[in-house]
Design an enzyme around this catalytic site. Structure first.
Site: not given
Length: 251
Positions: A143, A156
């Site tokens: 990401s 995360y």
């Protein structure tokens, strides 16, 4: 339909919805035979039926990437069904919002079990199979949060930083066996996970989209197109790369 993956067998992990399902559609359209894996049998059966109806060679099986036995089983099932494994897209992930001091220990442990341990287990089993043939391509899903930090998604983001570390190390470990390993780092991409992020951080997703040069969220198909390239022979000398698919956000 480029045909760039014709003749290749690709394992897509985390394929039941969102980016994984959209990527499976792209990979099938580019000619790959697919083994689709996810924890949820119902949605997985749905995308499998859709692709079979369109004439693609697709199989599916359930599994939890945080469980070593499950990962070994679905990699073995791929080889048993298709006779080989040429590529893999490791997309299975979970998310968790909140400041680092707000995240529950159990949530942190589950996040790391799926996103980090799960990626490692997939890399390990896939490389063991590919090493026997002396060739293969693996794509992991990180990401833009794995390349920078921001408030509200720290656990995360830590997991996605770890995915990049695993990917770069795997490129070194497995490169001598002819196996390429790369990562994709999507920016905001329309998916169920993005919807959960919108709820966890009100206004955060819209702020990122506004700061993106292309002024839009990405699509799973756009991420899938990047994965298809990295899995194909067109990327034959590309390994250890982290490819942002983010509309220019990190530029």
């Amino acid at each position: 339909m480029s045909g760039s993956l014709t003749g290749k067998v690709v394992l897509v992990v985390g394929a039941s919805a969102g980016i994984g399902a959209d990527a499976a559609r792209v990979l099938a359209g580019d000619g790959a035979a697919l083994m689709l894996v996810a924890r949820s049998a119902g949605p997985l059966a749905g995308i499998t039926a859709e692709l079979r109806l369109a004439g693609h060679d697709v199989e599916c099986t359930t599994g939890d990437v945080s469980q070593a036995a499950d990962v070994a089983a679905f990699v073995a099932a791929t080889v048993e069904r298709f006779g080989r494994l040429d590529g893999a897209l490791n997309n299975a992930a979970t998310s968790q919002g909140g400041r680092l001091d707000e995240v529950a220990e159990s949530d942190f442990d589950r996040l790391m079990a799926v996103n980090v341990k799960g990626t490692w287990l997939c890399l390990r089993e896939q490389a063991r199979v590919m090493r026997e043939r002396g060739a293969g391509s693996i794509v992991t899903m990180s990401s833009i949060g794995g390349l920078r930090g921001s408030s509200g998604m720290g656990a995360y983001q830590a997991s996605k930083h770890a995915v990049i570390g695993l990917t770069r190390t795997a490129a070194h470990d497995f490169g001598p066996y002819g196996i390429r390993v790369n990562a994709i780092a999507p920016g905001p991409t329309e998916s169920p996970m993005l919807d959960r992020t919108r709820l966890a951080i009100p206004g955060g997703v819209e702020a990122r989209i506004a700061a993106t040069p292309l002024r839009k969220a990405g699509t799973g198909a756009e991420v899938g197109a990047a994965a298809s390239f990295l899995l194909s022979d067109r990327a034959s000398h590309i390994s250890g790369v982290v490819l942002p698919v983010d509309g220019g956000f990190l530029a």
